[in-house]
Every structure is written in C-alpha cells, then in structure tokens.
Design an enzyme around this catalytic site. Structure first.
Site, PDB file in Angstrom:
ATOM      1  N   PHE A 149       0.811  -1.226   0.000  1.00 41.78           N
ATOM      2  CA  PHE A 149       0.000   0.000   0.000  1.00 41.78           C
ATOM      3  C   PHE A 149       0.842   1.271   0.000  1.00 41.78           C
ATOM      4  O   PHE A 149       0.360   2.327  -0.374  1.00 41.78           O
ATOM      5  CB  PHE A 149      -0.927   0.014   1.241  1.00 41.78           C
ATOM      6  N   LYS A 173      -1.225  -7.062  -9.348  1.00 38.81           N
ATOM      7  CA  LYS A 173      -2.187  -7.203  -8.246  1.00 38.81           C
ATOM      8  C   LYS A 173      -1.816  -6.112  -7.228  1.00 38.81           C
ATOM      9  O   LYS A 173      -0.928  -6.289  -6.404  1.00 38.81           O
ATOM     10  CB  LYS A 173      -2.046  -8.606  -7.640  1.00 38.81           C
ATOM     11  N   GLU A 176      -4.860  -3.797  -1.875  1.00 40.35           N
ATOM     12  CA  GLU A 176      -6.314  -3.603  -1.814  1.00 40.35           C
ATOM     13  C   GLU A 176      -6.683  -2.340  -1.042  1.00 40.35           C
ATOM     14  O   GLU A 176      -7.829  -1.948  -1.004  1.00 40.35           O
ATOM     15  CB  GLU A 176      -7.022  -4.844  -1.253  1.00 40.35           C
ATOM     16  N   ARG A 177      -5.672  -1.681  -0.412  1.00 42.83           N
ATOM     17  CA  ARG A 177      -6.006  -0.501   0.394  1.00 42.83           C
ATOM     18  C   ARG A 177      -6.005   0.784  -0.418  1.00 42.83           C
ATOM     19  O   ARG A 177      -6.678   1.742  -0.063  1.00 42.83           O
ATOM     20  CB  ARG A 177      -5.028  -0.382   1.555  1.00 42.83           C
ATOM     21  N   SER A 226       5.443  -6.982   3.219  1.00 40.79           N
ATOM     22  CA  SER A 226       6.049  -7.301   4.511  1.00 40.79           C
ATOM     23  C   SER A 226       6.846  -8.610   4.411  1.00 40.79           C
ATOM     24  O   SER A 226       6.598  -9.445   3.532  1.00 40.79           O
ATOM     25  CB  SER A 226       4.953  -7.415   5.566  1.00 40.79           C
ATOM     26  N   CYS A 281       9.592   1.796   3.346  1.00 41.67           N
ATOM     27  CA  CYS A 281      10.532   0.708   3.663  1.00 41.67           C
ATOM     28  C   CYS A 281      11.947   1.251   3.808  1.00 41.67           C
ATOM     29  O   CYS A 281      12.826   0.564   4.303  1.00 41.67           O
ATOM     30  CB  CYS A 281      10.489  -0.346   2.587  1.00 41.67           C
TER      31      CYS A 281
HETATM   32  P1  NAD Z   1       1.614  -6.637   2.953  1.00 41.18           P
HETATM   33  O1  NAD Z   1       2.653  -7.692   3.030  1.00 41.18           O
HETATM   34  O2  NAD Z   1       0.498  -6.673   3.929  1.00 41.18           O
HETATM   35  O3  NAD Z   1       0.917  -6.655   1.502  1.00 41.18           O
HETATM   36  C1  NAD Z   1       1.660  -6.685   0.319  1.00 41.18           C
HETATM   37  C2  NAD Z   1       0.865  -7.440  -0.743  1.00 41.18           C
HETATM   38  O4  NAD Z   1       0.693  -8.792  -0.315  1.00 41.18           O
HETATM   39  C3  NAD Z   1      -0.531  -6.859  -0.984  1.00 41.18           C
HETATM   40  O5  NAD Z   1      -0.771  -6.820  -2.378  1.00 41.18           O
HETATM   41  C4  NAD Z   1      -1.439  -7.833  -0.281  1.00 41.18           C
HETATM   42  O6  NAD Z   1      -2.693  -7.973  -0.908  1.00 41.18           O
HETATM   43  C5  NAD Z   1      -0.683  -9.144  -0.336  1.00 41.18           C
HETATM   44  N1  NAD Z   1      -0.955 -10.001   0.833  1.00 41.18           N
HETATM   45  C6  NAD Z   1      -1.193  -9.582   2.108  1.00 41.18           C
HETATM   46  N2  NAD Z   1      -1.390 -10.647   2.911  1.00 41.18           N
HETATM   47  C7  NAD Z   1      -1.266 -11.751   2.135  1.00 41.18           C
HETATM   48  C8  NAD Z   1      -1.348 -13.157   2.400  1.00 41.18           C
HETATM   49  N3  NAD Z   1      -1.603 -13.628   3.623  1.00 41.18           N
HETATM   50  N4  NAD Z   1      -1.166 -14.003   1.378  1.00 41.18           N
HETATM   51  C9  NAD Z   1      -0.900 -13.547   0.136  1.00 41.18           C
HETATM   52  N5  NAD Z   1      -0.819 -12.227  -0.166  1.00 41.18           N
HETATM   53  C10 NAD Z   1      -0.986 -11.344   0.817  1.00 41.18           C
HETATM   54  O7  NAD Z   1       2.380  -5.230   2.996  1.00 41.18           O
HETATM   55  P2  NAD Z   1       1.756  -3.785   3.136  1.00 41.18           P
HETATM   56  O8  NAD Z   1       1.242  -3.602   4.521  1.00 41.18           O
HETATM   57  O9  NAD Z   1       0.853  -3.497   1.999  1.00 41.18           O
HETATM   58  O10 NAD Z   1       3.077  -2.898   2.942  1.00 41.18           O
HETATM   59  C11 NAD Z   1       3.951  -2.570   3.977  1.00 41.18           C
HETATM   60  C12 NAD Z   1       5.129  -3.518   4.024  1.00 41.18           C
HETATM   61  O11 NAD Z   1       5.808  -3.513   2.778  1.00 41.18           O
HETATM   62  C13 NAD Z   1       6.172  -3.079   5.037  1.00 41.18           C
HETATM   63  O12 NAD Z   1       6.644  -4.224   5.697  1.00 41.18           O
HETATM   64  C14 NAD Z   1       7.266  -2.449   4.194  1.00 41.18           C
HETATM   65  O13 NAD Z   1       8.558  -2.475   4.760  1.00 41.18           O
HETATM   66  C15 NAD Z   1       7.210  -3.312   2.978  1.00 41.18           C
HETATM   67  N6  NAD Z   1       7.795  -2.645   1.831  1.00 41.18           N
HETATM   68  C16 NAD Z   1       9.009  -3.066   1.419  1.00 41.18           C
HETATM   69  C17 NAD Z   1       9.617  -2.444   0.354  1.00 41.18           C
HETATM   70  C18 NAD Z   1      10.959  -2.889  -0.131  1.00 41.18           C
HETATM   71  O14 NAD Z   1      11.373  -2.407  -1.160  1.00 41.18           O
HETATM   72  N7  NAD Z   1      11.651  -3.764   0.551  1.00 41.18           N
HETATM   73  C19 NAD Z   1       8.974  -1.379  -0.301  1.00 41.18           C
HETATM   74  C20 NAD Z   1       7.715  -0.984   0.141  1.00 41.18           C
HETATM   75  C21 NAD Z   1       7.122  -1.635   1.211  1.00 41.18           C
END
Ligand code: NAD
Length: 498
Positions: A149, A173, A176-177, A226, A281
């Site tokens: 998000f 994909k 969703e937020r 994450s 991040c």
């Molecule tokens: P998230 O992991 O909750 O979601 C990321 C994606 O995974 C979304 O599209 C979501 O729909 C999907 N997802 C969520 N739960 C899932 C599950 N159980 N099974 C399959 N798919 C699932 O992350 P977020 O809250 O949207 O973003 C924040 C996180 O992203 C933080 O941890 C941040 O550090 C990380 N981030 C990392 C980078 C990087 O470059 N390393 C960049 C941006 C964000």
C-alpha cells in the site's frame, strides 16, 4: 459508491466475486469505494488474455515497443497531479510526497525507454573455425507483480515498465487498500497505444495471490510487501518453478558520528523518520548516536521538532505528514508504543493522543520519539511502520556497526559524518543492501537497482535498473556454422579449439 473494476484485455471488467472490501480515506475514516476481491477463476481469465498478447508483443521490435513507452511517459507527466491526488486520497500522504513518489516511478519509465540498447546481446566471431556465437536476452512471457500500500504508483512502476519494454506481458495485483492510482495509470497506459492484454490489473487478496503463485502460465513474480508474506510468496512461487524476487520489510538505522553536522543530521532524521508517517521501507526507524554527548545533543534537538511536526490531510499544503493507512495500523502502532514504555524505553514525545480538529475519525498519530531504546526491546526488533523514531545510544562506532549487522533486516542504512575514512569503512563493512553517506534515504536512481539484504529480500535479483532487465529476461546463446564449412564425418569428441 464506486466499485473498482479489474482491467484486462484492454477493457475494464467488473469482478463477479461475492467477496469485497471497502477502500477508506485515511484522513476522514470514510469508505470511499468498494473493491471486489477477485477469484482464482477470474485470475485464470486474465492470464489467458496476457498469454495471448505475449505472443505478438514478445516479437514486436523493441523500438516499436518503446514508442508507446515514450508516449506513456508524456501522459504520466501531464497527469501527475491527478495521479498524486488519487494516491493521497487513499493513502493519506501529502500531495508533495505523492508527487515525489510518482516522479521516482516515472524515472523507471525513462529507463525502460532505453530497452533496445539494454537488450542488445553479445557477439563473438570465430569462437571455433567458421563458428560464431551470440547471446541474447529474451522475454519470459507472462509475469506478475504483487504490491504494497505504501507506494501505490511507484512500486508497481518498479516492475511493469521494464518487464513490458523487455517484451513480457504483465499482471498487476495492487494493494487492496489504495487501488485507484494504478487504475488511473492503466487508463494512460492504454491511451499511449499499447496493445490490449499487455498490462492487466486484477484486484484481490490472498486468494488471487495464491492463484498467481500457482498458475503454470505465469513465469515470474515480483513481490514487495512485509517480510512474512515476502517469504511465503518466494517459497510458494519457487516451489511452482517460477522466478521470484520478493522484497520485504525493514528496520533502517542511521549512525550519527560525533563529528557529524548535527543540524543536518537532525533535519535528515525528521524527514526520513516522519515523512509519509514513517510508512516507507527506507524510513529511518533507529537513530544511533555515538557517545553520550552526541546522543544528548541529538535528542535535545529532535524533541521540539517532533512536537512541532505539522500533521494534516493531504489537502493541507503545509502538512509535513498525514495519517497512517488504516484504523488497524493506528491501533498496532499505538500498541507498540505502549509496549516500548512497558519495556523501559524513555518516551520523549508521545504521539498517541494526537487529534486533528475536523478529522477526529481519521487515522492520525502524532510523531513519537523514544530514547534509551535497547537491542532486546520489541520496538527495536520489529518493524513499526509508523511515525516512531527510536534513539539507541552506542558507545562506539564498532558497537553501532555490530548492531546493524546483527539485525535481521538489511534494507537501507545511513551514516552522518565528516570523516571520509569512517564513511568508507562503513560502506565496506555494513551488511545492508543500500547505504547512504550523509544521505538518509539512499533509494537508488532508476538506472541502478533497489534491493536489501538478509530478510529484506528473498531471491537473487534486486528490482528495477539493470537487475530488472536481468530478472524479466532469460539468456539464450546461439552458436552457428554454415554448411559450406562443415567437414564431412561425425566428430565424437567434446568440441574445443585445441
Ligand atoms: P503486505 O505484506 O500486507 O501486503 C503486500 C501485498 O501482499 C498486498 O498486495 C497484499 O494484498 C498481499 N498479501 C497480504 N497478505 C497476504 C497473504 N496472507 N497471502 C498472500 N498475499 C498477501 O504489505 P503492506 O502492509 O501493503 O506494505 C507494507 C510492508 O511492505 C512493510 O513491511 C514495508 O517495509 C514493505 N515494503 C518493502 C519495500 C521494499 O522495497 N523492501 C517497499 C515498500 C514496502
């Protein structure tokens, strides 16, 4: 209320899923759209469209492919403010911050416009008698991206401009937020004249992610999110024979050396700690001043600035930081602040009680500053992903380096110093993928590549830049000899030039 459609095969298509969820404006707490959560069957339909489109797109001359890319870039520039507004309305970040995010995404489009040069192979004449050899990077076919998000425009743009310029078709994909900015960008993509089926968007949650990971016709998956989900995506995707790059969470430290320019270090910590409400991040979550004197000086300078942060909705041009993404995120961050206090950290500035007049239902938190954080505390070990900066005092440079090297995350880090030797040694010794020297957010430009180490990245490739080209293509090496030069008779020995 708007129901957000999927977009594939050149058209917007409403999902028939029975499951959906609201999209909120985090500044007001209001539901502003409904997002259907697509099914595995719907994903399969999208894959078939992308697979069909990949046949002719993959053999379209690269120069023709990038003509659309140039046009796309022009349209993105022209509509940047509209896209930034769409980002802010669902994410909550300030307009200037959203505009900056988009600008960094557009830089990847700029880079992708150079794909004809980047795909040029290597050629060797006379590798054997009358034998020539060349290597070529070819597209994979259908590839997919799953995004978080916090950068709804930029992170997808880390992926699809390069994948598509390289001749693949792409399924995105989004989070969703905040799904609206990618939809607006998809409209511009089609206006730029790309053929139907080249860029496709399917919205959803775990069901559609699992369907992507298991689908035999999707050849590679890029994921950003994450760490727990990144590891899951990497494990499940690779088990299905896919190429996967999965970028995860972070806990970025900034060392402040006694010789650092303290004013600049404090400004850097303010921007990198509280910009975008800490939901980056590459945010700095831990300041590590070296020695008591540096630490006292740093905390004294930071505290009034954290108290004075201008917090507001994205429509307030003076706001320096907006709300966090959801009510849940606000609860989770507040809970971690409670825990920090319980575990014995000194709460110098408490953002938990913050309220903004007229926006009482928004997900606002004030800036929070902890001092005397120690390495065994939960607020040090876990990613908080909110406007919370921890000060962990170190006695020496070596202690600080050891601390960073032992942390499970290795996304970004920085050192503020005037000592060139210390800075160079830091860049050499530190076990982190992206390092800043007097630069608090060392996000590589589009023609380098972005990627952390340790549990901040699963897979062998960083994202975008030259690594992006490698990830979205596979190498083929051709060795050729023409009939006239082939001697009669079979040769049973292994070919060599000896
Ligand atoms: P998230 O992991 O909750 O979601 C990321 C994606 O995974 C979304 O599209 C979501 O729909 C999907 N997802 C969520 N739960 C899932 C599950 N159980 N099974 C399959 N798919 C699932 O992350 P977020 O809250 O949207 O973003 C924040 C996180 O992203 C933080 O941890 C941040 O550090 C990380 N981030 C990392 C980078 C990087 O470059 N390393 C960049 C941006 C964000």
């Amino acid at each position: 209320m708007t129901i957000i459609p999927n977009a594939f095969g050149g058209a917007k298509v409403q999902s028939k899923s029975t499951r959906s969820q609201p999209v909120y404006n985090p500044a007001t707490g209001e539901a502003i759209a409904t997002l259907p959560l697509s099914t595995a069957a719907e994903l399969d339909e999208v894959v078939q469209v992308a697979k069909q489109a990949a046949v002719s797109w993959g053999t379209t001359p690269p120069l023709r492919r990038v003509r659309h890319m140039f046009k796309f870039k022009e349209l993105l520039d022209r509509h940047s403010h509209d896209i930034a507004r769409a980002i802010s309305s669902e994410h909550g970040k300030t307009h200037a911050d959203a505009f900056g995010e988009l600008a960094r995404g557009i830089e990847v489009v700029d880079f992708a416009c150079g794909i004809p040069h980047l795909l040029k192979g290597e050629f060797s004449r006379n590798v054997g008698p009358d034998i020539d050899s060349w290597s070529d990077r070819q597209p994979l076919g259908v590839v997919a991206g799953i995004t978080p998000f916090n950068f709804p425009a930029m992170v997808p743009m880390w992926m699809y401009p390069i994948a598509i310029a390289a001749g693949n078709t792409f399924i995105l994909k989004p989070s969703e937020r905040d799904p609206s900015a990618p939809m607006l960008i998809w409209d511009l993509f089609h206006e730029a004249g790309f053929p139907a089926g080249v860029l496709n968007i399917v919205h959803g949650d775990k069901e559609v992610v699992d369907a992507i990971l298991d689908h035999p016709d999707i050849k590679a998956v890029s994921f950003v999110g994450s760490t727990a989900i990144a590891e899951y995506v990497y494990t499940r995707g690779t088990a299905h024979g896919k190429r996967v790059q999965a970028l995860g969470g972070a806990k970025n430290h900034m060392i402040v050396m006694p010789d650092a320019d303290m004013d600049k270090a404090v400004d850097a910590l303010m921007g990198a700690g509280y910009g975008s409400a800490g939901e980056r991040c590459m945010a700095i979550a831990v300041a590590v001043p070296i020695g008591e004197k540096t630490a006292n000086h740093l905390v004294e300078a930071l505290a009034p600035k954290v108290r004075g942060l201008k917090i507001g909705p994205s429509t307030d041009p003076d706001a320096e930081m907006g709300p966090v993404i959801t009510a849940d995120a606000k609860r989770k961050i507040s809970g971690l602040i409670d825990l920090g206090v319980k575990e014995g950290a000194e709460l110098v500035v408490d953002g938990r009680g913050f309220a903004l007049q007229g926006y009482e239902s928004g997900y606002f938190l004030g800036g929070t500053l902890f001092d005397h954080v120690t390495k065994d505390m939960t607020i040090y070990r876990q990613e908080i992903f909110g406007p919370v900066l921890s000060v962990l005092r170190a006695n020496s440079y070596d202690e600080a380096v050891d601390l960073i090297n032992k942390h499970e995350y290795g996304n970004g880090t920085a050192i503020f110093t005037r000592d060139g030797d210390a800075a160079r040694a830091f860049a050499d010794r530190i076990e982190v993928g992206m390092v800043g020297i007097n630069v608090p957010l060392p996000v590589p430009v589009a023609y380098h590549s972005f990627g952390g180490w340790k549990r901040s990245l699963f897979g062998d490739h960083s994202i975008y830049g030259p690594e992006g080209v490698r990830f979205y293509t596979r190498l083929k090496t051709i060795t050729s000899r023409w009939m006239t030069s082939i001697r009669a008779g079979a040769d049973f020995n292994f070919p060599s030039t000896k």
